[in-house]
Design an enzyme around this catalytic site. Structure first.
Site, PDB file in Angstrom:
ATOM      1  N   CYS A 135      37.022  37.638  29.843  1.00  0.00           N
ATOM      2  CA  CYS A 135      38.057  38.674  29.993  1.00  0.00           C
ATOM      3  C   CYS A 135      37.414  40.074  29.997  1.00  0.00           C
ATOM      4  O   CYS A 135      36.748  40.472  29.041  1.00  0.00           O
ATOM      5  CB  CYS A 135      39.074  38.571  28.859  1.00  0.00           C
ATOM      6  SG  CYS A 135      40.452  39.728  29.050  1.00  0.00           S
ATOM      7  N   HIS A 167      41.634  34.255  28.062  1.00  0.00           N
ATOM      8  CA  HIS A 167      40.636  33.541  28.867  1.00  0.00           C
ATOM      9  C   HIS A 167      39.245  34.059  28.561  1.00  0.00           C
ATOM     10  O   HIS A 167      39.066  35.236  28.234  1.00  0.00           O
ATOM     11  CB  HIS A 167      40.952  33.675  30.369  1.00  0.00           C
ATOM     12  CG  HIS A 167      40.845  35.080  30.890  1.00  0.00           C
ATOM     13  ND1 HIS A 167      39.763  35.522  31.610  1.00  0.00           N
ATOM     14  CD2 HIS A 167      41.668  36.153  30.780  1.00  0.00           C
ATOM     15  CE1 HIS A 167      39.944  36.802  31.931  1.00  0.00           C
ATOM     16  NE2 HIS A 167      41.087  37.212  31.437  1.00  0.00           N
ATOM     17  N   ARG A 219      42.651  35.675  38.170  1.00  0.00           N
ATOM     18  CA  ARG A 219      42.136  34.299  38.148  1.00  0.00           C
ATOM     19  C   ARG A 219      42.870  33.393  37.166  1.00  0.00           C
ATOM     20  O   ARG A 219      42.512  32.222  37.019  1.00  0.00           O
ATOM     21  CB  ARG A 219      40.638  34.326  37.802  1.00  0.00           C
ATOM     22  CG  ARG A 219      39.805  35.080  38.824  1.00  0.00           C
ATOM     23  CD  ARG A 219      38.432  35.424  38.284  1.00  0.00           C
ATOM     24  NE  ARG A 219      38.500  36.400  37.189  1.00  0.00           N
ATOM     25  CZ  ARG A 219      37.443  36.895  36.557  1.00  0.00           C
ATOM     26  NH1 ARG A 219      36.230  36.478  36.873  1.00  0.00           N
ATOM     27  NH2 ARG A 219      37.590  37.790  35.599  1.00  0.00           N
ATOM     28  N   CYS A 241      46.884  37.188  30.343  1.00  0.00           N
ATOM     29  CA  CYS A 241      46.151  38.334  30.894  1.00  0.00           C
ATOM     30  C   CYS A 241      46.562  38.547  32.352  1.00  0.00           C
ATOM     31  O   CYS A 241      46.886  37.605  33.062  1.00  0.00           O
ATOM     32  CB  CYS A 241      44.646  38.094  30.806  1.00  0.00           C
ATOM     33  SG  CYS A 241      43.687  39.543  31.350  1.00  0.00           S
ATOM     34  N   ASP A 249      44.655  39.242  34.642  1.00  0.00           N
ATOM     35  CA  ASP A 249      43.536  38.811  35.491  1.00  0.00           C
ATOM     36  C   ASP A 249      44.020  37.894  36.624  1.00  0.00           C
ATOM     37  O   ASP A 249      44.738  36.926  36.380  1.00  0.00           O
ATOM     38  CB  ASP A 249      42.521  38.067  34.605  1.00  0.00           C
ATOM     39  CG  ASP A 249      41.196  37.850  35.306  1.00  0.00           C
ATOM     40  OD1 ASP A 249      41.183  37.219  36.391  1.00  0.00           O
ATOM     41  OD2 ASP A 249      40.156  38.293  34.784  1.00  0.00           O
TER      42      ASP A 249
HETATM   43 CO    CO Z   1      41.492  39.152  30.975  1.00  0.00          CO
END
Ligand code: CO
Length: 220
Positions: free
Chosen positions: A101, A98, A46, A42, A44
């Site tokens: 998400c 994750h 993080r 992803c 993302d």
């Molecule tokens: Co995500």
């Protein structure tokens, strides 16, 4: 430096440290990359692939998009996979989702967000395929976590179904697919048990991994 000087300062410090540890580090990498892993994760902020796996530059080839989706018509993802598998000859493809998400949550709850809704449709396809399982879960938190896991499992199946991966397996090229999920709250990776090293048991592997999701989230 006029813009974002703190990032350039941090970069200079990092490059100095790498050279202090290994004077030939950058010279070696500039000549060739031989990563053993392709990471599809992803976007993302993080979930940084290298950091959470402790891998150095040169050790993992990375493709990231919103909610780690592998779409059969996505030339970006397919080109990354083709280069990684046929040229770099990576031995492992890791699809890593994750918990928490945002893309998966939006797909689950369905508020209109704009252009990205078209992308999230692919996760809604996963949601709809497993509608019965998701409907039986006790609450939205469980549904969100379960769909994060189901999405990884279905995307691994999508990887396995590409002609690219089928051809590699037919050639006898060693190539293993993995389904992982990362916890934002504890930093831990988990294997969702849908690994494949050839196409022969694809459906039974997926069925078993989905059964695992059911066991984890269904009230006993
Ligand atoms: Co995500």
């Amino acid at each position: 430096m006029k813009y974002l000087p703190e990032l350039f300062t941090a970069n200079a410090r990092w490059a100095e440290k790498m050279v202090a540890d290994d004077p030939h580090f950058f010279a070696g990498l500039a000549a060739i990359q031989t990563p053993a892993y392709l990471w599809i994760g992803c976007a993302d902020s993080r979930v940084p692939a290298n950091e959470i796996t402790g891998l150095k530059p040169g050790e993992v080839f990375v493709h990231r998009n919103v909610a780690n989706v592998v779409v059969h018509t996505d030339l970006n993802c397919l080109s990354v996979m083709q280069y990684a598998i046929e040229v770099l000859k990576v031995q492992h493809v890791i699809v890593c989702g994750h918990y928490g998400c945002g893309g998966v949550k939006a797909a689950l709850e369905g508020p209109a967000l704009g252009l990205i809704d078209n992308w999230l449709r692919h996760i809604q396809d996963v949601r709809d395929r497993h509608a019965e399982l998701l409907a039986a879960l006790p609450d939205n938190e469980a549904r969100w976590r379960a769909l994060c896991e189901l999405n990884v499992i279905e995307q691994v199946r999508n990887v396995a179904r590409t002609p690219l991966v089928g051809d590699a397996w037919r050639r006898g090229q060693p190539l293993m697919l993995h389904s992982w999920i990362y916890g934002l709250s504890d930093g831990r990776l988990q294997d969702l048990q849908a690994s494949m090293q050839d196409g022969t048991e694809m459906e039974s592997v997926v069925t078993q991994a989905v059964a695992g999701v059911r066991v984890r989230y269904m009230p006993h």
